[in-house]
Design a protein around this motif. Sequence first.
Motif, PDB file in Angstrom:
ATOM      1  N   MET A   1       0.820  -1.201   0.000  1.00 33.96           N
ATOM      2  CA  MET A   1       0.000   0.000   0.000  1.00 33.96           C
ATOM      3  C   MET A   1       0.859   1.259   0.000  1.00 33.96           C
ATOM      4  O   MET A   1       0.553   2.238  -0.692  1.00 33.96           O
ATOM      5  CB  MET A   1      -0.936   0.009   1.218  1.00 33.96           C
ATOM      6  N   ALA A   2       1.979   1.222   0.749  1.00 35.98           N
ATOM      7  CA  ALA A   2       2.873   2.376   0.803  1.00 35.98           C
ATOM      8  C   ALA A   2       3.503   2.647  -0.562  1.00 35.98           C
ATOM      9  O   ALA A   2       3.559   3.793  -1.017  1.00 35.98           O
ATOM     10  CB  ALA A   2       3.955   2.148   1.856  1.00 35.98           C
TER      11      ALA A   2
ATOM     12  N   PHE B   1       3.679   6.008  -5.404  1.00 36.14           N
ATOM     13  CA  PHE B   1       3.704   6.098  -6.867  1.00 36.14           C
ATOM     14  C   PHE B   1       2.601   7.013  -7.395  1.00 36.14           C
ATOM     15  O   PHE B   1       2.861   7.997  -8.093  1.00 36.14           O
ATOM     16  CB  PHE B   1       3.565   4.703  -7.478  1.00 36.14           C
ATOM     17  N   TRP B   2       1.349   6.694  -7.046  1.00 35.51           N
ATOM     18  CA  TRP B   2       0.232   7.468  -7.586  1.00 35.51           C
ATOM     19  C   TRP B   2       0.138   8.849  -6.939  1.00 35.51           C
ATOM     20  O   TRP B   2      -0.258   9.819  -7.590  1.00 35.51           O
ATOM     21  CB  TRP B   2      -1.074   6.693  -7.417  1.00 35.51           C
ATOM     22  N   GLY B   3       0.524   8.952  -5.682  1.00 35.33           N
ATOM     23  CA  GLY B   3       0.544  10.259  -5.032  1.00 35.33           C
ATOM     24  C   GLY B   3       1.580  11.175  -5.650  1.00 35.33           C
ATOM     25  O   GLY B   3       1.359  12.383  -5.808  1.00 35.33           O
ATOM     26  N   ALA B   4       2.741  10.602  -6.028  1.00 39.61           N
ATOM     27  CA  ALA B   4       3.786  11.391  -6.683  1.00 39.61           C
ATOM     28  C   ALA B   4       3.313  11.874  -8.058  1.00 39.61           C
ATOM     29  O   ALA B   4       3.534  13.036  -8.435  1.00 39.61           O
ATOM     30  CB  ALA B   4       5.054  10.568  -6.823  1.00 39.61           C
ATOM     31  N   LEU B   5       2.639  10.988  -8.804  1.00 40.00           N
ATOM     32  CA  LEU B   5       2.103  11.406 -10.103  1.00 40.00           C
ATOM     33  C   LEU B   5       1.054  12.507  -9.937  1.00 40.00           C
ATOM     34  O   LEU B   5       0.985  13.444 -10.746  1.00 40.00           O
ATOM     35  CB  LEU B   5       1.493  10.208 -10.834  1.00 40.00           C
TER      36      LEU B   5
ATOM     37  N   ALA C   1       0.376  13.367  -2.147  1.00 38.77           N
ATOM     38  CA  ALA C   1       0.190  14.531  -3.031  1.00 38.77           C
ATOM     39  C   ALA C   1       0.141  15.828  -2.229  1.00 38.77           C
ATOM     40  O   ALA C   1       0.717  16.845  -2.635  1.00 38.77           O
ATOM     41  CB  ALA C   1      -1.085  14.357  -3.850  1.00 38.77           C
ATOM     42  N   ALA C   2      -0.543  15.804  -1.087  1.00 37.47           N
ATOM     43  CA  ALA C   2      -0.644  17.000  -0.243  1.00 37.47           C
ATOM     44  C   ALA C   2       0.716  17.393   0.313  1.00 37.47           C
ATOM     45  O   ALA C   2       1.048  18.580   0.404  1.00 37.47           O
ATOM     46  CB  ALA C   2      -1.629  16.754   0.902  1.00 37.47           C
TER      47      ALA C   2
ATOM     48  N   PHE D   1      -0.128  -0.238 -12.689  1.00 39.79           N
ATOM     49  CA  PHE D   1       1.166  -0.156 -12.016  1.00 39.79           C
ATOM     50  C   PHE D   1       2.041  -1.378 -12.324  1.00 39.79           C
ATOM     51  O   PHE D   1       3.253  -1.303 -12.313  1.00 39.79           O
ATOM     52  CB  PHE D   1       0.942  -0.037 -10.507  1.00 39.79           C
ATOM     53  N   VAL D   2       1.415  -2.486 -12.623  1.00 41.95           N
ATOM     54  CA  VAL D   2       2.023  -3.765 -12.990  1.00 41.95           C
ATOM     55  C   VAL D   2       3.210  -4.152 -12.099  1.00 41.95           C
ATOM     56  O   VAL D   2       4.205  -4.688 -12.557  1.00 41.95           O
ATOM     57  CB  VAL D   2       2.457  -3.781 -14.490  1.00 41.95           C
ATOM     58  N   GLY D   3       3.085  -3.883 -10.811  1.00 41.60           N
ATOM     59  CA  GLY D   3       4.074  -4.343  -9.849  1.00 41.60           C
ATOM     60  C   GLY D   3       5.488  -3.882 -10.120  1.00 41.60           C
ATOM     61  O   GLY D   3       6.447  -4.630  -9.916  1.00 41.60           O
ATOM     62  N   ALA D   4       5.641  -2.653 -10.568  1.00 37.81           N
ATOM     63  CA  ALA D   4       6.981  -2.158 -10.909  1.00 37.81           C
ATOM     64  C   ALA D   4       7.893  -2.070  -9.695  1.00 37.81           C
ATOM     65  O   ALA D   4       9.105  -2.100  -9.827  1.00 37.81           O
ATOM     66  CB  ALA D   4       6.863  -0.793 -11.578  1.00 37.81           C
ATOM     67  N   GLY D   5       7.324  -1.979  -8.493  1.00 44.94           N
ATOM     68  CA  GLY D   5       8.135  -2.015  -7.295  1.00 44.94           C
ATOM     69  C   GLY D   5       8.487  -0.658  -6.727  1.00 44.94           C
ATOM     70  O   GLY D   5       8.168   0.385  -7.287  1.00 44.94           O
ATOM     71  N   SER D   6       9.168  -0.712  -5.592  1.00 44.61           N
ATOM     72  CA  SER D   6       9.471   0.498  -4.841  1.00 44.61           C
ATOM     73  C   SER D   6      10.418   1.433  -5.586  1.00 44.61           C
ATOM     74  O   SER D   6      10.351   2.648  -5.415  1.00 44.61           O
ATOM     75  CB  SER D   6      10.062   0.126  -3.478  1.00 44.61           C
ATOM     76  N   ALA D   7      11.304   0.883  -6.417  1.00 36.97           N
ATOM     77  CA  ALA D   7      12.258   1.733  -7.139  1.00 36.97           C
ATOM     78  C   ALA D   7      11.536   2.730  -8.039  1.00 36.97           C
ATOM     79  O   ALA D   7      11.865   3.924  -8.069  1.00 36.97           O
ATOM     80  CB  ALA D   7      13.216   0.874  -7.965  1.00 36.97           C
ATOM     81  N   ILE D   8      10.540   2.241  -8.765  1.00 39.06           N
ATOM     82  CA  ILE D   8       9.778   3.122  -9.650  1.00 39.06           C
ATOM     83  C   ILE D   8       8.978   4.132  -8.837  1.00 39.06           C
ATOM     84  O   ILE D   8       8.890   5.313  -9.189  1.00 39.06           O
ATOM     85  CB  ILE D   8       8.832   2.304 -10.548  1.00 39.06           C
ATOM     86  N   SER D   9       8.402   3.687  -7.740  1.00 43.78           N
ATOM     87  CA  SER D   9       7.607   4.588  -6.889  1.00 43.78           C
ATOM     88  C   SER D   9       8.447   5.741  -6.364  1.00 43.78           C
ATOM     89  O   SER D   9       8.050   6.907  -6.456  1.00 43.78           O
ATOM     90  CB  SER D   9       7.010   3.816  -5.706  1.00 43.78           C
TER      91      SER D   9
END
Length: 217
Positions: free
Chosen positions: A9-10, A15-19, A73-74, A192-200
């Motif tokens: 979840m983190a 990932f999505w919060g950064a986008l 995002a906030a 997201f296809v499980g790209a992992g923490s590095a991408i996030s």
Amino acid sequence: MDREAIKKMAVISVFWGALWGIAEATIGYLAHLVLILPGIAGFIMFPIGFYFMTRAYREAGKIATLFTTAAVAASIKLMDFFLPALSPIKTINPAVCILMESLVVILLFKVGYFEKGTVRFREAFAASIGWRLGFVFYSFSLLVFSISGEFFQIGVIHILRFLLLESMINAVIITASLKAEKSLGWNKKPLFVGAGSAISFAALTAAILLKFILVSG
């Protein structure tokens, strides 16, 4: 919730919060510069946030992800504190809006509309006007405690536009995007296809660097 579920979840929230933070820094910034159609940011930014929150939810399958994604995002938005020309309240308010958006969307999920695939115009409109009413109440609290009366200085017409017109346009965009997702099959598979923490965390780093570039510029 076990450790792996929390980690998942983190990672997804980051990932999505950064986008979402990147979208706020770019699309949101440019939207405020469009003089031909003033207030266009109010028409598009909630649907964009709604999209990122729902994508995160589909990845994690946990309603709490809606809030954690918004929190990321906030947090990125709060980096505007480094802008010397902005008052603290003008930095805090957008972050508050993002968190309020997540709380209303959580309520929408709690009553089951999203899971049942029944988010129609009226549900999307209720979500949009719901967080806006929350922001009006929050702004009134700031006024009562003599912290800031800035919101009410825009006048009755602009407040009604904020509540009604922008909510209606938000609802149209959200329902149209959900229909498009369904027709494309995106509502059934994660992106997201499980790209992992590095991408996030690469996305988070990019969002932070972009904010610093905008601040220094």
